[in-house]
Design an enzyme around this catalytic site. Structure first.
Site, mmCIF file in Angstrom:
data_model
loop_
_atom_site.group_PDB
_atom_site.id
_atom_site.type_symbol
_atom_site.label_atom_id
_atom_site.label_comp_id
_atom_site.label_asym_id
_atom_site.label_seq_id
_atom_site.Cartn_x
_atom_site.Cartn_y
_atom_site.Cartn_z
ATOM 1 N N LYS A 144 0.838 -1.214 0.000
ATOM 2 C CA LYS A 144 0.000 0.000 0.000
ATOM 3 C C LYS A 144 0.866 1.255 0.000
ATOM 4 O O LYS A 144 0.566 2.222 -0.693
ATOM 5 C CB LYS A 144 -0.878 0.032 1.260
ATOM 6 C CG LYS A 144 -2.028 -0.917 1.298
ATOM 7 C CD LYS A 144 -2.839 -0.590 2.558
ATOM 8 C CE LYS A 144 -4.003 -1.507 2.771
ATOM 9 N NZ LYS A 144 -4.749 -1.162 3.996
ATOM 10 N N ASP A 199 -8.501 1.407 4.479
ATOM 11 C CA ASP A 199 -8.973 0.047 4.746
ATOM 12 C C ASP A 199 -9.609 -0.476 3.474
ATOM 13 O O ASP A 199 -10.456 0.196 2.861
ATOM 14 C CB ASP A 199 -9.952 -0.010 5.923
ATOM 15 C CG ASP A 199 -9.962 -1.403 6.546
ATOM 16 O OD1 ASP A 199 -8.867 -1.894 6.910
ATOM 17 O OD2 ASP A 199 -11.039 -2.026 6.625
ATOM 18 N N THR A 200 -9.172 -1.649 3.063
ATOM 19 C CA THR A 200 -9.569 -2.197 1.770
ATOM 20 C C THR A 200 -10.186 -3.573 1.956
ATOM 21 O O THR A 200 -9.709 -4.362 2.767
ATOM 22 C CB THR A 200 -8.335 -2.286 0.838
ATOM 23 O OG1 THR A 200 -7.874 -0.964 0.579
ATOM 24 C CG2 THR A 200 -8.673 -2.958 -0.475
ATOM 25 N N GLY A 204 -1.070 -8.977 -2.024
ATOM 26 C CA GLY A 204 -2.388 -9.421 -1.559
ATOM 27 C C GLY A 204 -3.092 -10.308 -2.594
ATOM 28 O O GLY A 204 -2.529 -11.287 -3.090
ATOM 29 N N TYR A 205 -4.321 -9.925 -2.923
ATOM 30 C CA TYR A 205 -5.153 -10.733 -3.827
ATOM 31 C C TYR A 205 -4.935 -10.395 -5.306
ATOM 32 O O TYR A 205 -5.702 -10.851 -6.166
ATOM 33 C CB TYR A 205 -6.625 -10.496 -3.492
ATOM 34 C CG TYR A 205 -7.062 -10.981 -2.126
ATOM 35 C CD1 TYR A 205 -7.492 -12.296 -1.931
ATOM 36 C CD2 TYR A 205 -7.063 -10.131 -1.023
ATOM 37 C CE1 TYR A 205 -7.901 -12.744 -0.682
ATOM 38 C CE2 TYR A 205 -7.473 -10.564 0.229
ATOM 39 C CZ TYR A 205 -7.885 -11.874 0.393
ATOM 40 O OH TYR A 205 -8.304 -12.317 1.637
ATOM 41 N N HIS A 232 -8.965 0.825 -7.016
ATOM 42 C CA HIS A 232 -9.647 1.350 -5.836
ATOM 43 C C HIS A 232 -8.785 2.375 -5.094
ATOM 44 O O HIS A 232 -9.225 3.449 -4.744
ATOM 45 C CB HIS A 232 -9.989 0.159 -4.919
ATOM 46 C CG HIS A 232 -8.841 -0.801 -4.741
ATOM 47 N ND1 HIS A 232 -8.282 -1.483 -5.798
ATOM 48 C CD2 HIS A 232 -8.097 -1.141 -3.654
ATOM 49 C CE1 HIS A 232 -7.269 -2.204 -5.364
ATOM 50 N NE2 HIS A 232 -7.135 -2.017 -4.061
HETATM 51 P P1 ITT Z 1 -2.917 -1.864 7.124
HETATM 52 O O1 ITT Z 1 -4.152 -2.096 7.917
HETATM 53 O O2 ITT Z 1 -1.683 -1.802 7.946
HETATM 54 O O3 ITT Z 1 -3.043 -0.702 6.183
HETATM 55 P P2 ITT Z 1 -3.618 -4.425 5.935
HETATM 56 O O4 ITT Z 1 -2.870 -5.321 4.990
HETATM 57 O O5 ITT Z 1 -4.079 -4.980 7.233
HETATM 58 O O6 ITT Z 1 -2.684 -3.134 6.167
HETATM 59 P P3 ITT Z 1 -6.322 -4.056 4.961
HETATM 60 O O7 ITT Z 1 -6.951 -4.585 6.188
HETATM 61 O O8 ITT Z 1 -6.901 -2.825 4.343
HETATM 62 O O9 ITT Z 1 -4.779 -3.726 5.177
HETATM 63 O O10 ITT Z 1 -6.220 -5.128 3.789
HETATM 64 C C1 ITT Z 1 -7.094 -6.158 3.597
HETATM 65 C C2 ITT Z 1 -6.454 -7.260 2.813
HETATM 66 O O11 ITT Z 1 -6.615 -6.991 1.423
HETATM 67 C C3 ITT Z 1 -4.958 -7.473 3.045
HETATM 68 O O12 ITT Z 1 -4.710 -8.868 3.012
HETATM 69 C C4 ITT Z 1 -4.324 -6.801 1.867
HETATM 70 O O13 ITT Z 1 -3.104 -7.382 1.505
HETATM 71 C C5 ITT Z 1 -5.376 -6.992 0.780
HETATM 72 N N1 ITT Z 1 -5.312 -5.851 -0.146
HETATM 73 C C6 ITT Z 1 -5.456 -4.546 0.191
HETATM 74 N N2 ITT Z 1 -5.285 -3.781 -0.899
HETATM 75 C C7 ITT Z 1 -5.044 -4.620 -1.933
HETATM 76 C C8 ITT Z 1 -4.758 -4.432 -3.293
HETATM 77 O O14 ITT Z 1 -4.662 -3.231 -3.821
HETATM 78 N N3 ITT Z 1 -4.560 -5.516 -4.054
HETATM 79 C C9 ITT Z 1 -4.634 -6.751 -3.534
HETATM 80 N N4 ITT Z 1 -4.874 -7.021 -2.260
HETATM 81 C C10 ITT Z 1 -5.075 -5.959 -1.445
#
Ligand code: ITT
Length: 194
Positions: free
Chosen positions: A12, A68-69, A151-152, A178
């Site tokens: 991120k 938050d994603t 991530g995904y 996003h």
């Molecule tokens: P922070 O809370 O420290 O920001 P996190 O990895 O815990 O980091 P999230 O809860 O927002 O962040 O992420 C949810 C999941 O979705 C997490 O496993 C991420 O790796 C994944 N994710 C988030 N953004 C993504 C993206 O752009 N592409 C693919 N996977 C993503």
């Protein structure tokens, strides 16, 4: 402009630096000596995004933002959604999360594999709280493709590309993602109000 990004996710942070460009210098919590895991206990992306931004703001008293994603898969009733980071395990195990996602979708043969990434960014600026949202529509691949991103990304096929996953896109994810959308909205807001 120096801004604090309340994240411990290096993917991120890298993307945010690219999206916001040279006018911004991003610091992460570790740069400020905040090394503990930031709590994320809300039931929605909005609540978690606010919680993370507030936590860091209260620790350092400086303007900051959080992201938050969630990946929302229609055939799974919107799961993993707000639980995307801890879908398979308690940790942030990307590989286990993808394995579980593909296995769960495998239980819904014939159903559409439509999905979206939704990203909620909360900015705390001069004591006020501002929210920006971005999303990208797509579908879940049947197997991993590509090593770009994080991530995904290797199983998400955005509608706006030619069938490639985000994991196969060397450059250009940020243009349609996003996070690109929500952070460009944040940058526009800061330009007008900062
Ligand atoms: P922070 O809370 O420290 O920001 P996190 O990895 O815990 O980091 P999230 O809860 O927002 O962040 O992420 C949810 C999941 O979705 C997490 O496993 C991420 O790796 C994944 N994710 C988030 N953004 C993504 C993206 O752009 N592409 C693919 N996977 C993503």
């Amino acid at each position: 402009m120096e801004l604090i990004f309340a994240t411990s996710n290096k993917g991120k942070l890298r993307e945010a630096s690219e999206i916001l460009g040279e006018g911004y210098r991003l610091l992460c919590p570790a740069d400020l000596g905040i090394t503990e895991e930031i709590p994320e206990t809300g039931d929605t992306l909005e609540a978690n995004s606010l919680q993370k931004a507030r936590y860091v703001f209260e620790k350092c008293g400086r303007d900051c933002f959080a992201d938050d994603t969630g990946l929302e898969v229609d055939a799974l009733g919107g799961a993993p959604g707000v639980h995307s980071a801890r879908y398979a395990t308690d940790g942030h195990d990307f590989e286990a999360n993808i394995d579980k996602l593909l296995a769960e979708l495998g239980k819904h043969p014939g159903e559409p594999r439509t999905a979206r990434f939704r990203c909620v960014v909360t900015l705390i600026h001069k004591g006020g709280t501002h929210t920006f949202e971005g999303k990208v529509e797509g579908r879940i691949a049947t197997e991993r493709r590509g090593n770009e991103g994080f991530g995904y990304d290797s199983v998400f096929i955005p509608d706006e590309l030619d069938g490639s996953t985000f994991g196969e896109v060397h450059e250009g994810k940020n243009l349609i993602s996003h996070r690109g959308r929500s952070l460009r909205a944040l940058a526009r807001w800061l330009k007008e109000n900062g």
